[in-house]
Design a protein around this motif. Structure first.
Motif, mmCIF file in Angstrom:
data_model
loop_
_atom_site.group_PDB
_atom_site.id
_atom_site.type_symbol
_atom_site.label_atom_id
_atom_site.label_comp_id
_atom_site.label_asym_id
_atom_site.label_seq_id
_atom_site.Cartn_x
_atom_site.Cartn_y
_atom_site.Cartn_z
ATOM 1 N N LEU A 38 0.837 -1.202 0.000
ATOM 2 C CA LEU A 38 0.000 0.000 0.000
ATOM 3 C C LEU A 38 0.870 1.250 0.000
ATOM 4 O O LEU A 38 0.580 2.218 -0.712
ATOM 5 N N ASP A 39 1.926 1.223 0.790
ATOM 6 C CA ASP A 39 2.847 2.360 0.844
ATOM 7 C C ASP A 39 3.439 2.635 -0.542
ATOM 8 O O ASP A 39 3.493 3.789 -0.990
ATOM 9 N N GLU A 40 3.836 1.582 -1.220
ATOM 10 C CA GLU A 40 4.425 1.721 -2.555
ATOM 11 C C GLU A 40 3.398 2.287 -3.552
ATOM 12 O O GLU A 40 3.692 3.221 -4.310
ATOM 13 N N ILE A 41 2.201 1.743 -3.541
ATOM 14 C CA ILE A 41 1.149 2.170 -4.479
ATOM 15 C C ILE A 41 0.827 3.649 -4.290
ATOM 16 O O ILE A 41 0.795 4.427 -5.246
ATOM 17 N N TRP A 42 0.587 4.045 -3.028
ATOM 18 C CA TRP A 42 0.083 5.398 -2.778
ATOM 19 C C TRP A 42 1.182 6.448 -2.730
ATOM 20 O O TRP A 42 0.926 7.614 -3.005
ATOM 21 N N THR A 43 2.420 6.048 -2.455
ATOM 22 C CA THR A 43 3.535 6.993 -2.579
ATOM 23 C C THR A 43 3.716 7.345 -4.050
ATOM 24 O O THR A 43 3.960 8.502 -4.398
ATOM 25 N N LYS A 44 3.561 6.353 -4.907
ATOM 26 C CA LYS A 44 3.656 6.592 -6.353
ATOM 27 C C LYS A 44 2.549 7.550 -6.804
ATOM 28 O O LYS A 44 2.801 8.472 -7.587
ATOM 29 N N VAL A 45 1.334 7.354 -6.307
ATOM 30 C CA VAL A 45 0.223 8.254 -6.654
ATOM 31 C C VAL A 45 0.548 9.674 -6.185
ATOM 32 O O VAL A 45 0.398 10.642 -6.942
ATOM 33 N N ALA A 46 0.981 9.797 -4.935
ATOM 34 C CA ALA A 46 1.295 11.124 -4.390
ATOM 35 C C ALA A 46 2.389 11.805 -5.209
ATOM 36 O O ALA A 46 2.271 12.979 -5.578
ATOM 37 N N THR A 47 3.440 11.071 -5.505
ATOM 38 C CA THR A 47 4.571 11.621 -6.255
ATOM 39 C C THR A 47 4.149 12.067 -7.648
ATOM 40 O O THR A 47 4.561 13.124 -8.115
ATOM 41 N N LYS A 98 -3.303 19.766 0.462
ATOM 42 C CA LYS A 98 -3.900 18.803 1.385
ATOM 43 C C LYS A 98 -5.391 19.086 1.554
ATOM 44 O O LYS A 98 -6.186 18.164 1.714
ATOM 45 N N GLU A 99 -5.764 20.358 1.504
ATOM 46 C CA GLU A 99 -7.182 20.701 1.611
ATOM 47 C C GLU A 99 -7.981 20.056 0.476
ATOM 48 O O GLU A 99 -9.053 19.481 0.705
ATOM 49 N N SER A 100 -7.467 20.114 -0.752
ATOM 50 C CA SER A 100 -8.148 19.495 -1.889
ATOM 51 C C SER A 100 -8.208 17.978 -1.735
ATOM 52 O O SER A 100 -9.239 17.357 -2.020
ATOM 53 N N TYR A 101 -7.100 17.388 -1.302
ATOM 54 C CA TYR A 101 -7.110 15.947 -1.048
ATOM 55 C C TYR A 101 -8.172 15.591 -0.004
ATOM 56 O O TYR A 101 -8.896 14.602 -0.160
ATOM 57 N N ASN A 102 -8.277 16.377 1.044
ATOM 58 C CA ASN A 102 -9.268 16.088 2.085
ATOM 59 C C ASN A 102 -10.700 16.270 1.578
ATOM 60 O O ASN A 102 -11.598 15.536 1.987
ATOM 61 N N TYR A 105 -4.384 8.100 2.992
ATOM 62 C CA TYR A 105 -4.072 9.530 3.092
ATOM 63 C C TYR A 105 -2.847 9.781 3.968
ATOM 64 O O TYR A 105 -2.083 10.713 3.690
ATOM 65 N N ASP A 106 -2.636 8.976 4.970
ATOM 66 C CA ASP A 106 -1.403 9.096 5.759
ATOM 67 C C ASP A 106 -0.183 8.886 4.862
ATOM 68 O O ASP A 106 0.821 9.588 4.991
ATOM 69 N N ILE A 107 -0.277 7.929 3.956
ATOM 70 C CA ILE A 107 0.824 7.658 3.021
ATOM 71 C C ILE A 107 1.031 8.855 2.093
ATOM 72 O O ILE A 107 2.152 9.339 1.917
ATOM 73 N N ILE A 108 -0.056 9.340 1.509
ATOM 74 C CA ILE A 108 0.031 10.481 0.586
ATOM 75 C C ILE A 108 0.625 11.693 1.289
ATOM 76 O O ILE A 108 1.511 12.365 0.765
ATOM 77 N N PHE A 109 0.155 11.960 2.509
ATOM 78 C CA PHE A 109 0.573 13.163 3.225
ATOM 79 C C PHE A 109 2.002 13.080 3.752
ATOM 80 O O PHE A 109 2.564 14.100 4.131
ATOM 81 N N LYS A 110 2.604 11.899 3.734
ATOM 82 C CA LYS A 110 4.029 11.799 4.061
ATOM 83 C C LYS A 110 4.889 12.322 2.913
ATOM 84 O O LYS A 110 6.053 12.643 3.106
ATOM 85 N N ALA A 111 4.300 12.419 1.719
ATOM 86 C CA ALA A 111 5.060 12.796 0.527
ATOM 87 C C ALA A 111 4.905 14.267 0.152
ATOM 88 O O ALA A 111 5.694 14.781 -0.641
ATOM 89 N N ILE A 112 3.870 14.935 0.698
ATOM 90 C CA ILE A 112 3.604 16.318 0.283
ATOM 91 C C ILE A 112 3.429 17.245 1.496
ATOM 92 O O ILE A 112 3.094 16.797 2.589
ATOM 93 N N ASN A 113 3.650 18.544 1.246
ATOM 94 C CA ASN A 113 3.361 19.529 2.281
ATOM 95 C C ASN A 113 1.927 20.051 2.084
ATOM 96 O O ASN A 113 1.213 19.582 1.192
ATOM 97 N N ASP A 114 1.526 21.028 2.860
ATOM 98 C CA ASP A 114 0.157 21.533 2.808
ATOM 99 C C ASP A 114 -0.242 22.067 1.429
ATOM 100 O O ASP A 114 -1.414 22.018 1.042
ATOM 101 N N ASP A 115 0.725 22.590 0.690
ATOM 102 C CA ASP A 115 0.450 23.169 -0.619
ATOM 103 C C ASP A 115 0.564 22.171 -1.769
ATOM 104 O O ASP A 115 0.368 22.531 -2.922
ATOM 105 N N GLY A 116 0.921 20.915 -1.450
ATOM 106 C CA GLY A 116 1.035 19.900 -2.479
ATOM 107 C C GLY A 116 2.416 19.752 -3.071
ATOM 108 O O GLY A 116 2.616 19.008 -4.026
#
Length: 153
Positions: free
Chosen positions: A85-94, A103-107, A139-150
């Motif tokens: 899951l970490d691999e899949i969603w880190t790739k999506v975030a990146t 992060k607001e849009s993601y939420n 979302y925890d995985i995604i938010f490890k890769a980005i700051n508040d502004d994306g």
């Protein structure tokens, strides 16, 4: 997530994955109707909301959303599922960093995903809680890769 929650997710997932493009379109249509400014981040931003459902770029993106969730749900309960899951969603975030999605849009999208899934699958409270756990983990995985502004961290 415990094994009962994984089974609930896998069983209820059968409903939206049966029509993946339409399911993804339902999520995105609700998202853009509720939060229209988010449409600016997409390649189909020039398409009027009323015409999105028939737009090929929109439908392709809608299908990709369901496919990445399907890939995630397939690995649940397997050895190493959290790492997968970490691999899949880190790739999506990146892959989304160049679009600077906040992060607001993601939420906002998270809220819509859970709402549409709950309605489409007629989830009861415990089923909805299992889904919320999965989406929170994603979302925890995604938010490890980005700051508040994306931007990349």
């Amino acid at each position: 997530m415990n094994s009962d929650e994984v089974q609930v997710i896998k069983k209820t997932w059968e409903i939206p994955v049966a029509t993946p493009t339409d399911s993804g379109a339902a999520i995105l249509t609700t998202f853009f109707n509720r939060y229209p400014s988010n449409l600016e981040k997409f390649s189909f931003r020039d398409v009027p909301l009323a015409e999105l459902g028939t737009n090929s770029r929109f439908r392709a993106h809608a299908g990709r959303i369901i496919r990445v969730f399907d890939e995630s749900i397939q690995v649940l309960g397997q050895d190493g599922d959290l790492e997968k899951l970490d691999e899949i969603w880190t790739k999506v975030a990146t892959s989304h960093i160049p679009r600077k999605i906040s992060k607001e849009s993601y939420n906002q999208l998270k809220e819509v995903i859970l709402e549409v899934l709950t309605a489409a699958c007629s989830l009861n409270e415990s089923q909805a809680q299992a889904w919320a756990k999965l989406v929170d983990h994603v979302y925890d995985i995604i938010f490890k890769a980005i700051n508040d502004d994306g931007d990349s961290i």
